[in-house]
Scaffold this motif. Sequence first.
Motif, PDB file in Angstrom:
ATOM      1  N   LYS A 249      -8.148   6.108  -5.663  1.00 21.34           N
ATOM      2  CA  LYS A 249      -7.180   6.712  -6.561  1.00 21.34           C
ATOM      3  C   LYS A 249      -7.606   6.551  -8.039  1.00 21.34           C
ATOM      4  O   LYS A 249      -8.544   5.812  -8.329  1.00 21.34           O
ATOM      5  CB  LYS A 249      -5.788   6.112  -6.305  1.00 21.34           C
TER       6      LYS A 249
ATOM      7  N   ASP B 183       5.520  12.167  -1.787  1.00 17.47           N
ATOM      8  CA  ASP B 183       4.299  11.390  -1.640  1.00 17.47           C
ATOM      9  C   ASP B 183       3.392  11.817  -2.793  1.00 17.47           C
ATOM     10  O   ASP B 183       2.670  12.799  -2.716  1.00 17.47           O
ATOM     11  CB  ASP B 183       3.636  11.660  -0.281  1.00 17.47           C
TER      12      ASP B 183
ATOM     13  N   SER C 276      -4.930   2.555  -3.846  1.00 16.02           N
ATOM     14  CA  SER C 276      -6.114   2.266  -3.037  1.00 16.02           C
ATOM     15  C   SER C 276      -7.359   2.622  -3.857  1.00 16.02           C
ATOM     16  O   SER C 276      -7.264   3.274  -4.903  1.00 16.02           O
ATOM     17  CB  SER C 276      -6.072   3.040  -1.726  1.00 16.02           C
TER      18      SER C 276
ATOM     19  N   ALA D 202       0.952  10.097  -4.107  1.00 18.25           N
ATOM     20  CA  ALA D 202      -0.229   9.217  -4.132  1.00 18.25           C
ATOM     21  C   ALA D 202      -1.371   9.824  -4.941  1.00 18.25           C
ATOM     22  O   ALA D 202      -2.164   9.119  -5.541  1.00 18.25           O
ATOM     23  CB  ALA D 202      -0.685   8.916  -2.707  1.00 18.25           C
ATOM     24  N   GLN D 203      -1.433  11.154  -4.954  1.00 21.72           N
ATOM     25  CA  GLN D 203      -2.498  11.825  -5.713  1.00 21.72           C
ATOM     26  C   GLN D 203      -1.947  12.399  -7.018  1.00 21.72           C
ATOM     27  O   GLN D 203      -2.629  13.178  -7.683  1.00 21.72           O
ATOM     28  CB  GLN D 203      -3.106  12.945  -4.860  1.00 21.72           C
TER      29      GLN D 203
ATOM     30  N   SER E 225      -1.837   9.253   6.340  1.00 24.63           N
ATOM     31  CA  SER E 225      -0.710   8.355   6.047  1.00 24.63           C
ATOM     32  C   SER E 225       0.627   9.055   6.061  1.00 24.63           C
ATOM     33  O   SER E 225       1.623   8.460   6.461  1.00 24.63           O
ATOM     34  CB  SER E 225      -0.820   7.813   4.621  1.00 24.63           C
TER      35      SER E 225
ATOM     36  N   TYR F  84      -9.497  16.649   3.804  1.00 24.62           N
ATOM     37  CA  TYR F  84      -8.857  16.271   5.066  1.00 24.62           C
ATOM     38  C   TYR F  84      -8.840  17.415   6.065  1.00 24.62           C
ATOM     39  O   TYR F  84      -8.475  18.537   5.710  1.00 24.62           O
ATOM     40  CB  TYR F  84      -7.392  15.878   4.828  1.00 24.62           C
TER      41      TYR F  84
ATOM     42  N   GLY G  67      -2.619  -1.229  -2.660  1.00 24.17           N
ATOM     43  CA  GLY G  67      -1.385  -1.319  -3.435  1.00 24.17           C
ATOM     44  C   GLY G  67      -0.610  -0.030  -3.359  1.00 24.17           C
ATOM     45  O   GLY G  67      -1.195   1.045  -3.208  1.00 24.17           O
TER      46      GLY G  67
ATOM     47  N   SER H  94      -0.005   5.352  -4.614  1.00 21.71           N
ATOM     48  CA  SER H  94      -0.987   4.465  -3.984  1.00 21.71           C
ATOM     49  C   SER H  94      -1.993   3.999  -5.025  1.00 21.71           C
ATOM     50  O   SER H  94      -2.365   4.756  -5.919  1.00 21.71           O
ATOM     51  CB  SER H  94      -1.717   5.218  -2.872  1.00 21.71           C
TER      52      SER H  94
ATOM     53  N   ASN I 167       0.832  -1.206   0.000  1.00 20.19           N
ATOM     54  CA  ASN I 167       0.000   0.000   0.000  1.00 20.19           C
ATOM     55  C   ASN I 167       0.866   1.255   0.000  1.00 20.19           C
ATOM     56  O   ASN I 167       2.086   1.176   0.147  1.00 20.19           O
ATOM     57  CB  ASN I 167      -1.011   0.010   1.162  1.00 20.19           C
ATOM     58  N   GLY I 168       0.218   2.388  -0.150  1.00 20.70           N
ATOM     59  CA  GLY I 168       0.934   3.662  -0.278  1.00 20.70           C
ATOM     60  C   GLY I 168       1.308   4.294   1.044  1.00 20.70           C
ATOM     61  O   GLY I 168       1.870   5.393   1.071  1.00 20.70           O
ATOM     62  N   THR I 169       0.981   3.644   2.154  1.00 21.76           N
ATOM     63  CA  THR I 169       1.421   4.114   3.474  1.00 21.76           C
ATOM     64  C   THR I 169       2.731   3.432   3.822  1.00 21.76           C
ATOM     65  O   THR I 169       3.723   4.091   4.157  1.00 21.76           O
ATOM     66  CB  THR I 169       0.349   3.779   4.549  1.00 21.76           C
TER      67      THR I 169
ATOM     68  N   MET J 168      -3.198  13.462   3.602  1.00 22.37           N
ATOM     69  CA  MET J 168      -3.847  12.317   4.203  1.00 22.37           C
ATOM     70  C   MET J 168      -3.031  11.889   5.418  1.00 22.37           C
ATOM     71  O   MET J 168      -1.815  12.063   5.442  1.00 22.37           O
ATOM     72  CB  MET J 168      -3.902  11.189   3.180  1.00 22.37           C
TER      73      MET J 168
END
Length: 365
Positions: free
Chosen positions: A185, A156, A182, A158-159, A87, A310, A192, A180, A58-60, A85
């Motif tokens: 996304k 990071d 998840s 992820a986005q 994470s 967030y 993942g 990420s 995962n992305g964390t 996030m």
Amino acid sequence: MGEIKIPQMEPWFDEKEAKAIYDYVKSGGWLTEFKKTEELEKMLSRFTGTKFAIMTNNGTISLTLAMIALGLVAGDEILVPDLTMISSPNSAHMVGIKPVLVDIEASTLCIDLKDAEKKISKKTKALMYVAFNGRSANMKKVAAFCKKHRLFLLEDSAQGLGSYWNRKHLGTFGEIGSFSFSVPKVITTGQGGALITNSKLLYNRLKKLKDFGRDKGGIDFHPHMGWNFKFTDLQAVIGIEQMKKLSTRLEKKRQIYKWYLDGLKDIKDIEFVETNLKNTSPWFIDIFVSKPNGLAVHLAKRGIGTRRIYPAIHTQKIWKEAFKRNKFPVTSNYADRGLWLPSSAKLTRREVNYVIQSIREHYEA
Ligand SMILES: *Cc1c(COP(=O)(O)O)cnc(C)c1O
């Protein structure tokens, strides 16, 4: 309140994924990571223009592994934006690394380097750059800032899959970039994560960290410290199909952003953060309004799902105490006003028009 007909987000699969899973299982694969994961890693390194990509679960955890690979240890500090996030800070805390929160800049909603500079101490080893919603500042300047202060740059992203700064993919400006997959996304494998790097050294370290510290699979000698954060080929077959759809989805995301922007930009209460669609494929449609909860309730009555962005990390129960002496005015301002509108790549023009109409009604009532 009625049923939600237009969700804020939803994953998108079709027969391609179904057939790929069927074919894979029939082929006698072992489900765990192997050739399909390698194939997905190659697709990712090609897409982002990096030498190496490593899948993780995962992305964390990918962020935690990146910090360990960079040599950060318990007691070290990493600069992390207050708007992200959970994470991002928690991935550091897991191994005793201290996230030091930094305010954001209004123009990008990403970490403010001026505030970051004030928060550097002798223990600061790295800066985590979170490309909020795929936006970023001038990444050359960010990289130069990190060099000047002898900090590792961990992105990071992820986005930020499919987003660039000056035609260079996000996640490629520092030592390591993290992604990420998840469910919310742009493309997903359920769970993942992935790391990208151009460093062979870091790549080798990361490979071992996620696979019990051994030099290769199937042997039981462990010369290095490591754990098990591997991916699975069962997910990789989905990821491969999702990667094939990535470019079309990114284009659709940009289109949706434009539809919303054109339909809403004259409403005084709504702020859009300036977004250069040549660089950025917005992951979610984020708007900033004076009373996000009121708007959310109105839209829910019309069957439209939204989500508050967030809360500032420093306001979260687990982090409040540690940062009670600090102020993060820009993060607070945006976190308090932020709302994510329906953002699924599946949205049709009609659906987006319906959301726009419903928002206009709220303001014109
Ligand atoms: C989604 C996300 C993560 C976490 O990824 P997971 O795969 O859910 O662990 C980390 N950072 C940011 C900015 C994210 O958006």
